[in-house]
Motif scaffolding. Structure first.
Motif, PDB file in Angstrom:
ATOM      1  N   LYS A  26       0.850  -1.195   0.000  1.00 57.17           N
ATOM      2  CA  LYS A  26       0.000   0.000   0.000  1.00 57.17           C
ATOM      3  C   LYS A  26       0.884   1.242   0.000  1.00 57.17           C
ATOM      4  N   GLU A  27       0.299   2.381   0.354  1.00 57.16           N
ATOM      5  CA  GLU A  27       0.983   3.678   0.347  1.00 57.16           C
ATOM      6  C   GLU A  27       2.357   3.602   1.039  1.00 57.16           C
ATOM      7  N   GLY A  28       3.407   3.944   0.314  1.00 61.38           N
ATOM      8  CA  GLY A  28       4.743   4.016   0.917  1.00 61.38           C
ATOM      9  C   GLY A  28       5.394   2.667   1.161  1.00 61.38           C
ATOM     10  N   GLU A  29       4.810   1.586   0.623  1.00 60.19           N
ATOM     11  CA  GLU A  29       5.339   0.251   0.925  1.00 60.19           C
ATOM     12  C   GLU A  29       5.924  -0.420  -0.328  1.00 60.19           C
ATOM     13  N   VAL A  30       6.774  -1.405  -0.084  1.00 61.48           N
ATOM     14  CA  VAL A  30       7.390  -2.138  -1.195  1.00 61.48           C
ATOM     15  C   VAL A  30       7.293  -3.645  -0.934  1.00 61.48           C
ATOM     16  N   LEU A  31       7.208  -4.385  -2.019  1.00 58.81           N
ATOM     17  CA  LEU A  31       7.258  -5.852  -1.953  1.00 58.81           C
ATOM     18  C   LEU A  31       8.692  -6.261  -2.281  1.00 58.81           C
ATOM     19  N   VAL A  32       9.291  -7.054  -1.402  1.00 59.66           N
ATOM     20  CA  VAL A  32      10.697  -7.426  -1.567  1.00 59.66           C
ATOM     21  C   VAL A  32      10.847  -8.948  -1.590  1.00 59.66           C
ATOM     22  N   ALA A  33      11.601  -9.444  -2.571  1.00 56.16           N
ATOM     23  CA  ALA A  33      12.003 -10.859  -2.576  1.00 56.16           C
ATOM     24  C   ALA A  33      13.284 -10.952  -1.760  1.00 56.16           C
ATOM     25  N   ILE A  34      13.229 -11.701  -0.668  1.00 59.68           N
ATOM     26  CA  ILE A  34      14.384 -11.772   0.240  1.00 59.68           C
ATOM     27  C   ILE A  34      15.471 -12.654  -0.379  1.00 59.68           C
ATOM     28  N   GLY A  35      16.715 -12.175  -0.271  1.00 59.90           N
ATOM     29  CA  GLY A  35      17.847 -12.952  -0.796  1.00 59.90           C
ATOM     30  C   GLY A  35      18.671 -13.592   0.295  1.00 59.90           C
ATOM     31  N   GLY A  36      18.604 -13.048   1.492  1.00 59.21           N
ATOM     32  CA  GLY A  36      19.367 -13.606   2.604  1.00 59.21           C
ATOM     33  C   GLY A  36      18.873 -13.021   3.910  1.00 59.21           C
ATOM     34  N   GLU A  62      17.359  -9.266   9.927  1.00 58.19           N
ATOM     35  CA  GLU A  62      18.679  -8.959   9.356  1.00 58.19           C
ATOM     36  C   GLU A  62      18.633  -9.440   7.904  1.00 58.19           C
ATOM     37  N   GLY A  63      18.162  -8.577   6.993  1.00 57.66           N
ATOM     38  CA  GLY A  63      17.873  -9.093   5.655  1.00 57.66           C
ATOM     39  C   GLY A  63      18.229  -8.143   4.531  1.00 57.66           C
ATOM     40  N   ALA A  64      18.287  -8.746   3.338  1.00 56.31           N
ATOM     41  CA  ALA A  64      18.511  -7.985   2.109  1.00 56.31           C
ATOM     42  C   ALA A  64      17.753  -8.675   0.989  1.00 56.31           C
ATOM     43  N   GLY A  65      17.401  -7.909  -0.036  1.00 57.79           N
ATOM     44  CA  GLY A  65      16.656  -8.515  -1.135  1.00 57.79           C
ATOM     45  C   GLY A  65      16.504  -7.576  -2.310  1.00 57.79           C
ATOM     46  N   ILE A  66      15.586  -7.938  -3.180  1.00 59.29           N
ATOM     47  CA  ILE A  66      15.347  -7.167  -4.403  1.00 59.29           C
ATOM     48  C   ILE A  66      13.891  -6.712  -4.428  1.00 59.29           C
ATOM     49  N   ILE A  67      13.692  -5.423  -4.721  1.00 61.24           N
ATOM     50  CA  ILE A  67      12.327  -4.876  -4.801  1.00 61.24           C
ATOM     51  C   ILE A  67      11.621  -5.478  -6.021  1.00 61.24           C
ATOM     52  N   GLY A 132       2.113 -10.297  12.840  1.00 60.51           N
ATOM     53  CA  GLY A 132       3.018  -9.180  13.098  1.00 60.51           C
ATOM     54  C   GLY A 132       4.340  -9.420  12.369  1.00 60.51           C
ATOM     55  N   LEU A 133       5.185  -8.400  12.371  1.00 61.52           N
ATOM     56  CA  LEU A 133       6.485  -8.505  11.700  1.00 61.52           C
ATOM     57  C   LEU A 133       7.592  -8.138  12.676  1.00 61.52           C
ATOM     58  N   MET A 134       8.573  -9.021  12.832  1.00 65.01           N
ATOM     59  CA  MET A 134       9.749  -8.711  13.631  1.00 65.01           C
ATOM     60  C   MET A 134      10.399  -7.457  13.050  1.00 65.01           C
ATOM     61  N   CYS A 135      10.553  -6.438  13.869  1.00 64.03           N
ATOM     62  CA  CYS A 135      11.193  -5.182  13.451  1.00 64.03           C
ATOM     63  C   CYS A 135      10.551  -4.579  12.188  1.00 64.03           C
ATOM     64  N   LEU A 136       9.264  -4.825  12.004  1.00 66.80           N
ATOM     65  CA  LEU A 136       8.510  -4.293  10.848  1.00 66.80           C
ATOM     66  C   LEU A 136       9.033  -4.863   9.528  1.00 66.80           C
ATOM     67  N   LEU A 137       9.722  -6.041   9.604  1.00 66.35           N
ATOM     68  CA  LEU A 137      10.360  -6.602   8.409  1.00 66.35           C
ATOM     69  C   LEU A 137       9.864  -8.011   8.071  1.00 66.35           C
ATOM     70  N   GLY A 138      10.128  -8.986   8.980  1.00 64.42           N
ATOM     71  CA  GLY A 138       9.752 -10.366   8.681  1.00 64.42           C
ATOM     72  C   GLY A 138      10.583 -10.948   7.557  1.00 64.42           C
ATOM     73  N   THR A 139      11.906 -11.044   7.794  1.00 59.61           N
ATOM     74  CA  THR A 139      12.811 -11.509   6.722  1.00 59.61           C
ATOM     75  C   THR A 139      12.958 -13.025   6.660  1.00 59.61           C
ATOM     76  N   GLY A 167      22.363  -5.494   7.738  1.00 61.59           N
ATOM     77  CA  GLY A 167      21.050  -5.077   8.234  1.00 61.59           C
ATOM     78  C   GLY A 167      20.929  -5.122   9.739  1.00 61.59           C
ATOM     79  N   CYS A 168      21.895  -5.762  10.401  1.00 62.69           N
ATOM     80  CA  CYS A 168      21.907  -5.731  11.872  1.00 62.69           C
ATOM     81  C   CYS A 168      23.320  -5.917  12.409  1.00 62.69           C
ATOM     82  N   GLY A 169      23.835  -7.156  12.345  1.00 67.92           N
ATOM     83  CA  GLY A 169      25.045  -7.520  13.094  1.00 67.92           C
ATOM     84  C   GLY A 169      26.247  -6.637  12.869  1.00 67.92           C
ATOM     85  N   VAL A 170      26.565  -6.360  11.599  1.00 71.97           N
ATOM     86  CA  VAL A 170      27.788  -5.611  11.302  1.00 71.97           C
ATOM     87  C   VAL A 170      27.696  -4.188  11.853  1.00 71.97           C
TER      88      VAL A 170
END
Ligand SMILES: NC(=O)c1ccc[n+]([C@@H]2O[C@H](COP(=O)([O-])OP(=O)(O)OC[C@H]3O[C@@H](n4cnc5c(N)ncnc54)[C@H](O)[C@@H]3O)[C@@H](O)[C@H]2O)c1
Ligand SMILES: [Zn+2]
Ligand SMILES: [Zn+2]
Length: 369
Positions: A26-36, A62-67, A132-139, A167-170
């Motif tokens: 929805k408004e201001g949001e993105v769909l992301v395919a998680i890569g790790g 702690e995640g990264a992906g492609i929009i 719900g989503l952990m840290c508003l993410l759910g990776t 995204g977190c540890g480093v």
């Protein structure tokens, strides 16, 4: 659409990897395919209830992906863009962000609720319930929908299963030493707990030119890893560290001690305060159980030695500046990333990964997709 995700339905139960329903952004949001997605200890705190969040919840932060798709009103992000998630949203515009305190962005107020920032409803559903989503993410999911404030666009030269660590540890470990701890060249730095966070605290202390970097961990494998990453010493307990640092500094003690144990303990604050000397900083990065309200320490030391105890979230960093900056340090060979990953897992193996973490087998485990 349908996607697969690891959902926690009850405290102290396994993550349930199942098909869930995912609404479009929805408004201001993105769909992301998680890569790790890294297996950070903070998700374990949700499992135990030490970090109280509503259930059911999709894990992973702690995640990264492609929009893959952008909702209305999204600026600066387009399908195909690579992103690393900032586990605290970092809008860049609120008073905290504008003051250079992006790790405590005002949008962080929605993290405990775990619903979308834009309208406080859920895009994730399963078994007839909102998730719900952990840290508003759910990776811990093949796909997720998040707010644009949680996304930092990056170049595409790094695979997501390594990029996710930023995204977190480093950033958390590095910033705990560099920003919260204000370590400088020639300082003595102690890191208590060598997991995915602590090892990056070690990396920062080494890169900043600490005189000695003392790693503390009861697990021999972790101590060896700390030495590989440049720690000058590695010991099994804070008592051993106290004796060693006393000897190394002729009693002046350390300038910085960062607490990065799996589960914080009230008594460790005092033990760590004993490891630092005059105007020394104890940085509390590990999460203490929410129910724990007692700490033991010499409050007299706070005054007479001007010692300080400081909390730090996401390394007290500015995620929008620091994630790209740390990527530059990686490219120039001053930051290790691949070496942080002990083992990778499939999404279905998420519980195996956490079992390995609990048993001290991983510096960092990562789910790959
Ligand atoms: N402040 C933040 O922004 C932030 C961000 C991420 C994680 N965290 C927290 O940081 C902590 C560390 O996370 P992690 O993912 O690195 O955990 P981890 O489980 O990977 O590592 C924790 C390490 O602490 C060691 N340890 C346990 N008890 C110890 C003791 N008494 N003395 C010394 N070492 C001890 C363990 O052997 C382990 O190696 C967790 O509490 C996590 O929730 C905080
Ligand atoms: Zn984390
Ligand atoms: Zn902000």
């Amino acid at each position: 659409m349908k996607t697969r995700a690891a959902v926690l339905w009850d405290r102290n139960k396994d993550w349930s990897v199942e098909e869930i329903e995912l609404d479009p952004p929805k408004e201001g949001e993105v769909l992301v395919a998680i890569g790790g997605s890294g297996l950070c200890h903070s998700d374990e705190h949700v499992v135990t209830g030490d970090l109280p969040t509503g259930l059911p919840v999709v894990g992973g932060h702690e995640g990264a992906g492609i929009i893959e798709e952008v909702g209305p009103g999204v600026t600066g992000l387009a399908p195909g863009d690579r992103v690393i998630f900032s586990f605290v949203p970092s809008c860049g515009q609120c008073r905290a962000c504008a003051s250079g305190m992006g790790s405590i962005c005002e949008l962080g107020m929605y993290m405990r609720e775990g619903r979308q920032i834009s309208d406080h409803t859920a895009r994730h559903h399963a078994r007839g319930q909102d998730l719900g989503l952990m840290c508003l993410l759910g990776t811990f999911a093949e796909r997720t929908v998040v707010h644009q404030a949680s996304c930092v666009k990056v170049e595409d030269d790094l695979p997501a299963d390594v990029a996710c660590l930023l995204g977190c540890g480093v950033i958390t470990g590095w910033g705990s030493v560099a920003y919260a701890g204000e370590a400088r060249v020639g300082d003595v730095v102690v890191v208590v707990g060598i997991g995915g966070i602590g090892i990056n605290a070690v990396q920062a202390a080494v890169a900043l030119g600490a005189e000695y970097v003392v790693a503390v961990d009861p697990v021999a494998f972790k101590r060896n890893k700390a030495l590989e990453f440049g720690a000058s010493h590695a010991v099994a307990s804070s008592q051993e560290a106290a004796e060693l640092v006393t000897e190394l500094t002729r009693g002046r003690m350390a300038q910085v001690c960062v607490n990065t144990m799996g589960v914080g303990e009230g008594a460790q604050i005092g033990a760590s305060l004993g490891l630092v000397g005059k105007r020394g900083r104890v940085v509390v990065t590990n999460l203490h159980p929410a129910a724990e309200t007692q700490v033991t320490m010499s409050a007299l030391d706070l005054t007479t030695y001007e010692k300080q105890v400081r909390g730090s979230l996401f390394g007290s960093s500015n995620p929008r500046a620091d994630i790209p900056r740390m990527l530059e340090l990686y490219r120039s060979g001053k930051l290790k990333l691949e070496e942080l990953v002990t083992r990778t897992y499939s999404l279905d193996e998420v519980n195996v990964g956490y079992d390995d973490m609990r048993n001290g087998r991983n510096l960092r485990g990562v789910i790959t997709f």
